[in-house]
Design a protein around this motif. Structure first.
Motif, PDB file in Angstrom:
ATOM      1  N   VAL A   7       6.209 -12.948 -81.319  1.00 18.87           N
ATOM      2  CA  VAL A   7       6.443 -14.277 -81.882  1.00 18.87           C
ATOM      3  C   VAL A   7       7.915 -14.406 -82.286  1.00 18.87           C
ATOM      4  O   VAL A   7       8.429 -13.626 -83.090  1.00 18.87           O
ATOM      5  CB  VAL A   7       5.526 -14.535 -83.103  1.00 18.87           C
ATOM      6  CG1 VAL A   7       5.906 -15.837 -83.801  1.00 18.87           C
ATOM      7  CG2 VAL A   7       4.073 -14.552 -82.668  1.00 18.87           C
ATOM      8  N   ASP A  16       9.339 -18.010 -81.865  1.00 19.30           N
ATOM      9  CA  ASP A  16       9.547 -19.436 -82.072  1.00 19.30           C
ATOM     10  C   ASP A  16       8.186 -20.129 -82.196  1.00 19.30           C
ATOM     11  O   ASP A  16       7.145 -19.472 -82.181  1.00 19.30           O
ATOM     12  CB  ASP A  16      10.371 -20.037 -80.924  1.00 19.30           C
ATOM     13  CG  ASP A  16       9.767 -19.769 -79.554  1.00 19.30           C
ATOM     14  OD1 ASP A  16       8.532 -19.565 -79.459  1.00 19.30           O
ATOM     15  OD2 ASP A  16      10.519 -19.762 -78.563  1.00 19.30           O
ATOM     16  N   ALA A  17       8.226 -21.448 -82.294  1.00 20.26           N
ATOM     17  CA  ALA A  17       6.982 -22.212 -82.491  1.00 20.26           C
ATOM     18  C   ALA A  17       6.034 -22.061 -81.299  1.00 20.26           C
ATOM     19  O   ALA A  17       4.816 -21.957 -81.471  1.00 20.26           O
ATOM     20  CB  ALA A  17       7.312 -23.686 -82.723  1.00 20.26           C
ATOM     21  N   GLU A  18       6.580 -22.054 -80.097  1.00 24.71           N
ATOM     22  CA  GLU A  18       5.737 -21.938 -78.902  1.00 24.71           C
ATOM     23  C   GLU A  18       5.057 -20.567 -78.836  1.00 24.71           C
ATOM     24  O   GLU A  18       3.865 -20.471 -78.547  1.00 24.71           O
ATOM     25  CB  GLU A  18       6.571 -22.176 -77.633  1.00 24.71           C
ATOM     26  CG  GLU A  18       5.750 -22.236 -76.366  1.00 24.71           C
ATOM     27  CD  GLU A  18       4.678 -23.334 -76.366  1.00 24.71           C
ATOM     28  OE1 GLU A  18       3.600 -23.072 -75.806  1.00 24.71           O
ATOM     29  OE2 GLU A  18       4.892 -24.420 -76.919  1.00 24.71           O
ATOM     30  N   SER A  19       5.787 -19.502 -79.111  1.00 27.14           N
ATOM     31  CA  SER A  19       5.175 -18.163 -79.080  1.00 27.14           C
ATOM     32  C   SER A  19       4.198 -17.988 -80.235  1.00 27.14           C
ATOM     33  O   SER A  19       3.206 -17.273 -80.106  1.00 27.14           O
ATOM     34  CB  SER A  19       6.243 -17.064 -79.079  1.00 27.14           C
ATOM     35  OG  SER A  19       7.071 -17.149 -80.223  1.00 27.14           O
ATOM     36  N   LYS A  65       2.320 -20.474 -81.381  1.00 30.18           N
ATOM     37  CA  LYS A  65       1.134 -21.198 -80.908  1.00 30.18           C
ATOM     38  C   LYS A  65       0.342 -20.314 -79.937  1.00 30.18           C
ATOM     39  O   LYS A  65      -0.887 -20.232 -80.021  1.00 30.18           O
ATOM     40  CB  LYS A  65       1.563 -22.491 -80.216  1.00 30.18           C
ATOM     41  CG  LYS A  65       0.415 -23.317 -79.709  1.00 30.18           C
ATOM     42  CD  LYS A  65       0.921 -24.595 -79.033  1.00 30.18           C
ATOM     43  CE  LYS A  65      -0.239 -25.340 -78.408  1.00 30.18           C
ATOM     44  NZ  LYS A  65       0.217 -26.513 -77.657  1.00 30.18           N
ATOM     45  N   LYS A  66       1.044 -19.643 -79.043  1.00 35.20           N
ATOM     46  CA  LYS A  66       0.382 -18.756 -78.079  1.00 35.20           C
ATOM     47  C   LYS A  66      -0.328 -17.603 -78.796  1.00 35.20           C
ATOM     48  O   LYS A  66      -1.457 -17.250 -78.458  1.00 35.20           O
ATOM     49  CB  LYS A  66       1.408 -18.202 -77.095  1.00 35.20           C
ATOM     50  CG  LYS A  66       0.798 -17.321 -76.045  1.00 35.20           C
ATOM     51  CD  LYS A  66       1.848 -16.772 -75.091  1.00 35.20           C
ATOM     52  CE  LYS A  66       1.180 -15.792 -74.128  1.00 35.20           C
ATOM     53  NZ  LYS A  66       2.147 -15.086 -73.308  1.00 35.20           N
ATOM     54  N   GLN A 107      -3.529 -18.854 -80.326  1.00 35.94           N
ATOM     55  CA  GLN A 107      -4.573 -19.025 -79.303  1.00 35.94           C
ATOM     56  C   GLN A 107      -5.157 -17.664 -78.904  1.00 35.94           C
ATOM     57  O   GLN A 107      -6.373 -17.523 -78.745  1.00 35.94           O
ATOM     58  CB  GLN A 107      -3.998 -19.739 -78.078  1.00 35.94           C
ATOM     59  CG  GLN A 107      -3.689 -21.193 -78.334  1.00 35.94           C
ATOM     60  CD  GLN A 107      -2.894 -21.828 -77.200  1.00 35.94           C
ATOM     61  OE1 GLN A 107      -2.298 -21.145 -76.370  1.00 35.94           O
ATOM     62  NE2 GLN A 107      -2.881 -23.157 -77.174  1.00 35.94           N
TER      63      GLN A 107
END
Length: 118
Positions: free
Chosen positions: A59, A61-64, A66-67, A70
């Protein structure tokens, strides 16, 4: 050895030794299967935990993030399914052992009765 001593020896073998040997073999099989199931489960749980920890290490950033979230949800679902399957497996192993033990007890009771009636 006279006939009475031979009969006594055979009765002792039939009534005590043979049933104890059969039960011991069944118990050893049960414990081996149970231990194997527990080791498999522990390995799977630790593999899931390590994989999830590695995901969180990525992790940045925001995208990682979020991943990772999930992945966390998927891992939690997989973990619950694994626990359910492992519980069913352990229950099945226990039921098999109980059924085998009951069958042996019935057979050995019958053998003992037949031996004593001779």
């Amino acid at each position: 050895m006279d006939r009475t001593a031979e009969n006594t020896k055979q009765q002792f073998e039939s009534v005590f030794v043979s049933p104890m040997r059969s039960y011991t073999l069944a118990a050893l099989d049960y414990y081996e299967r149970l231990l194997s199931a527990q080791i498999d489960a522990a390995r799977a749980y630790s593999d899931m935990s390590i994989a999830q920890a590695r995901t969180w290490l990525d992790v940045k950033d925001a995208e990682s993030f979020k991943k990772a979230m999930q992945t966390q949800q998927k891992t939690a679902s997989d973990f619950m399914e694994r626990i359910k399957g492992d519980s069913e497996k352990v229950t099945s192993i226990g039921q098999d052992f109980m059924q085998d033990s009951q069958k042996m007890a019935e057979e050995n009771t019958q053998k003992a009765a037949n031996s004593l009636n001779k």
